[in-house]
Motif scaffolding. Sequence first.
Motif, PDB file in Angstrom:
ATOM      1  N   LEU A   9      27.602  36.145  52.836  1.00  0.00           N
ATOM      2  CA  LEU A   9      28.625  36.292  51.789  1.00  0.00           C
ATOM      3  C   LEU A   9      29.425  37.581  51.980  1.00  0.00           C
ATOM      4  N   LEU A  10      28.747  38.653  52.338  1.00  0.00           N
ATOM      5  CA  LEU A  10      29.459  39.907  52.589  1.00  0.00           C
ATOM      6  C   LEU A  10      30.450  39.769  53.737  1.00  0.00           C
ATOM      7  N   SER A  11      30.003  39.127  54.803  1.00  0.00           N
ATOM      8  CA  SER A  11      30.887  38.982  55.964  1.00  0.00           C
ATOM      9  C   SER A  11      32.107  38.138  55.634  1.00  0.00           C
ATOM     10  N   GLU A  12      31.951  37.174  54.728  1.00  0.00           N
ATOM     11  CA  GLU A  12      33.070  36.303  54.372  1.00  0.00           C
ATOM     12  C   GLU A  12      34.093  36.997  53.481  1.00  0.00           C
ATOM     13  N   THR A  13      33.720  38.125  52.887  1.00  0.00           N
ATOM     14  CA  THR A  13      34.659  38.831  52.013  1.00  0.00           C
ATOM     15  C   THR A  13      35.646  39.685  52.804  1.00  0.00           C
ATOM     16  N   TYR A  14      35.366  39.929  54.060  1.00  0.00           N
ATOM     17  CA  TYR A  14      36.244  40.766  54.875  1.00  0.00           C
ATOM     18  C   TYR A  14      37.265  39.920  55.618  1.00  0.00           C
ATOM     19  N   ASP A  15      38.475  40.417  55.668  1.00  0.00           N
ATOM     20  CA  ASP A  15      39.541  39.731  56.401  1.00  0.00           C
ATOM     21  C   ASP A  15      39.531  40.094  57.882  1.00  0.00           C
TER      22      ASP A  15
END
Length: 64
Positions: A9-15
């Motif tokens: 989930l953290l990785s998916e929040t970064y562009d």
Amino acid sequence: MQFFRHLTLLSETYDSLEDRDAYARLGTRCLSAVSAYDNTLEMVGTSDTAQAKFDDILNSPSVD
């Protein structure tokens, strides 16, 4: 398992592709560490069992 879901989930929040890649590498390293730990515990258990059998043989009153 929750840790890896959180990491995803953290990785998916970064562009940034670079940031996502960093989280993916972190997850891979963590998974590798957990796997190595599990394998070590398994080897210790096997070693303890082998040691107990060897001790039984040494303490046996007969050759049989």
